[in-house]
Write a protein that holds these residues in place. Sequence first.
Motif, short mmCIF file in Angstrom:
data_model
loop_
_atom_site.label_atom_id
_atom_site.label_comp_id
_atom_site.label_asym_id
_atom_site.label_seq_id
_atom_site.Cartn_x
_atom_site.Cartn_y
_atom_site.Cartn_z
N ASP A 183 0.83 -1.21 0.00
CA ASP A 183 0.00 0.00 0.00
C ASP A 183 0.87 1.26 0.00
O ASP A 183 0.53 2.24 -0.65
CB ASP A 183 -0.94 0.01 1.21
N VAL A 184 1.98 1.21 0.75
CA VAL A 184 2.87 2.39 0.78
C VAL A 184 3.41 2.63 -0.62
O VAL A 184 3.50 3.78 -1.08
CB VAL A 184 4.04 2.14 1.77
N GLU A 185 3.75 1.55 -1.30
CA GLU A 185 4.39 1.70 -2.61
C GLU A 185 3.43 2.22 -3.68
O GLU A 185 3.87 2.68 -4.74
CB GLU A 185 5.04 0.39 -3.03
N LYS A 186 2.14 2.16 -3.40
CA LYS A 186 1.17 2.73 -4.36
C LYS A 186 1.19 4.25 -4.30
O LYS A 186 0.68 4.93 -5.17
CB LYS A 186 -0.24 2.23 -4.04
N SER A 187 1.77 4.77 -3.21
CA SER A 187 1.75 6.21 -3.00
C SER A 187 2.94 6.85 -3.71
O SER A 187 4.03 6.97 -3.16
CB SER A 187 1.79 6.44 -1.48
N ARG A 188 2.74 7.29 -4.95
CA ARG A 188 3.83 7.75 -5.81
C ARG A 188 4.51 9.01 -5.27
O ARG A 188 5.73 9.14 -5.33
CB ARG A 188 3.31 8.02 -7.23
N ALA A 189 3.72 9.95 -4.77
CA ALA A 189 4.32 11.19 -4.26
C ALA A 189 5.27 10.86 -3.11
O ALA A 189 6.37 11.42 -3.01
CB ALA A 189 3.23 12.14 -3.79
N PHE A 190 4.89 9.91 -2.29
CA PHE A 190 5.72 9.53 -1.14
C PHE A 190 7.00 8.82 -1.61
O PHE A 190 8.11 9.18 -1.21
CB PHE A 190 4.91 8.62 -0.20
N THR A 191 6.83 7.83 -2.49
CA THR A 191 8.01 7.05 -2.89
C THR A 191 8.95 7.85 -3.80
O THR A 191 10.10 7.44 -4.00
CB THR A 191 7.60 5.73 -3.59
N SER A 192 8.49 8.99 -4.31
CA SER A 192 9.42 9.82 -5.08
C SER A 192 10.41 10.52 -4.14
O SER A 192 11.46 11.00 -4.56
CB SER A 192 8.67 10.85 -5.92
N ILE A 193 10.09 10.55 -2.85
CA ILE A 193 11.00 11.19 -1.88
C ILE A 193 11.67 10.15 -0.96
O ILE A 193 12.85 10.23 -0.67
CB ILE A 193 10.24 12.24 -1.06
N ILE A 194 10.88 9.17 -0.53
CA ILE A 194 11.40 8.16 0.42
C ILE A 194 11.31 6.79 -0.24
O ILE A 194 10.23 6.43 -0.75
CB ILE A 194 10.53 8.13 1.70
N ASN A 195 12.39 6.02 -0.16
CA ASN A 195 12.29 4.62 -0.57
C ASN A 195 11.92 3.82 0.68
O ASN A 195 12.77 3.59 1.55
CB ASN A 195 13.63 4.14 -1.14
N PRO A 196 10.66 3.39 0.80
CA PRO A 196 10.21 2.83 2.09
C PRO A 196 10.84 1.48 2.42
O PRO A 196 10.80 1.06 3.58
CB PRO A 196 8.69 2.70 1.91
N ARG A 197 11.42 0.80 1.43
CA ARG A 197 12.03 -0.50 1.72
C ARG A 197 13.43 -0.38 2.32
O ARG A 197 13.93 -1.32 2.91
CB ARG A 197 12.13 -1.34 0.43
N GLU A 198 14.05 0.77 2.12
CA GLU A 198 15.41 0.93 2.66
C GLU A 198 15.36 1.00 4.19
O GLU A 198 14.47 1.64 4.76
CB GLU A 198 16.02 2.24 2.14
N PRO A 199 16.32 0.36 4.86
CA PRO A 199 16.27 0.32 6.33
C PRO A 199 16.73 1.62 6.97
O PRO A 199 17.80 1.69 7.57
CB PRO A 199 17.20 -0.85 6.67
N PHE A 200 15.93 2.64 6.82
CA PHE A 200 16.21 3.93 7.46
C PHE A 200 14.98 4.33 8.27
O PHE A 200 13.85 4.08 7.85
CB PHE A 200 16.45 5.02 6.41
N THR A 201 15.22 4.97 9.40
CA THR A 201 14.11 5.63 10.09
C THR A 201 14.05 7.06 9.59
O THR A 201 15.08 7.75 9.54
CB THR A 201 14.31 5.60 11.61
N THR A 202 12.87 7.48 9.17
CA THR A 202 12.70 8.81 8.60
C THR A 202 11.86 9.66 9.55
O THR A 202 10.83 9.18 10.03
CB THR A 202 11.94 8.69 7.25
#
Length: 414
Positions: free
Chosen positions: A191-210
Amino acid sequence: MADMRIIIVGGGIAGLAVALRGSSRDIVVLEASQMNKEVGALISLQPNASKIATKLGLDKYLGGKGPTRDKAFRIYNTDGELQAEIPSTERFGADRLVYHRADLHDALKQAATAIDGLGRPVRIIPSSRVMSCDSESGLVMLENGEHYSGDVIVGADGIHSTMRTIITGPDVSSPKPTGISAYRLLLDMKDVEKSRAFTSIINPREPFTTMVVGYDKRVIMGPGNNASLYGIVALIPDEHMHEASRSDSWTSNGSMKKLLESFAAFPEWILEVFKASGSSPALYQLRDIDPLESWVHGRMILIGDAAHAMLPTQGQGASQSFEDAEALREFLNDIPTPHTQAQIRKSLHDVFEARHERASLIQAYSRQQARPGTDMNRKRVTLNPAEFQEYNCAYEGARVWQAQQSSLKPIHTT
Ligand SMILES: Cc1cc2nc3c(=O)[nH]c(=O)nc-3n(C[C@H](O)[C@H](O)[C@H](O)COP(=O)(O)OP(=O)(O)OC[C@H]3O[C@@H](n4cnc5c(N)ncnc54)[C@H](O)[C@@H]3O)c2cc1C
């Protein structure tokens, strides 16, 4: 030879982390709930605690559900500009680990009860709400009329601790609203990956706390469970909320519509990921307690949130519980078999002496980290989580800490 009988009140993270297995020990955990539904949320152990988790051999009990090893803490302003990156690990000799709460709890439970551990398996007795305790005789009374008797009683019954009132009286140390509430979401990564505006800034799979900071609000998020889940916590001052947050239960629900209204000043890429969750957020008022004067009474000691409930702004709540557990294990190991009550009381006081100042400071730092996080035009993030990192994370266990502290104390000559 008489075993040391240890009764742990509360089978949460602190209670299970302290399941002090060892030879000549008879350990019982009394847990109020049925222990069959841990809250769905991610939880982190900072390097100071992940070292202890590694020593406990928790990985063995996690199966394939190992924690996410977080690489760094990244801070953004609401324009999506990276403001700072704080690497997690190398300096402190351990990773920051992110678990699903239920997996961590389950692994601790298995470590306590497995046949192959040190000493006898711990007996965990669910549906056992403790009503009172005579800390001098060690008699623990349950709501159902049963009672247990122990040489050591560990009060690990969380922020609303009944055991704490034995030391402070009923009204003195009740948790106080901190003026901040938390919305919490746990999303499916798809579901997170469907959010294009978000994934254009954050890669949610990378192990970082944002962390995204805007004025006095902030959103903290990151992946868990082999990047199949994405956890989000949104912190907001109570006075800026669009719905009343009265409950301090971790399981009460808020409204997505009101969450979006409360964060309306945040950019669309953040609001989009909130909406991607498709379910109501959890909402609760954050509470903490002031440092207590003592954690020890007779043969009873408090640990975890019962002793030092703190704001989650440094992610140290569970980590401090692990530190308590390690300290208690270390100092109880000093006691010979057979033991005397005087030896037990001395060990409990040693734990308190080794832990109190540090846990109290971390409570205070967590309050400091709750202050507004940007300059007036919201562009520059002024909040600096690295500020307390050295103090929090460069910890090598209670004995080393104690030795370091005594070497720092001035020597008085007469
Ligand atoms: C959903 C959730 C998310 C969290 N997220 C974070 C996070 O991201 N970072 C962080 O640092 N901290 C977080 N925390 C807080 C953190 O989990 C605690 O600070 C830490 O684990 C200490 O836990 P504890 O065992 O002292 O208390 P708890 O985990 O609250 O456990 C207390 C246990 O005692 C039992 N109990 C209570 N009263 C009695 C009684 N009278 N008799 C018997 N049993 C009793 C309860 O049922 C419970 O199982 C979170 C807590 C929750 C619940």
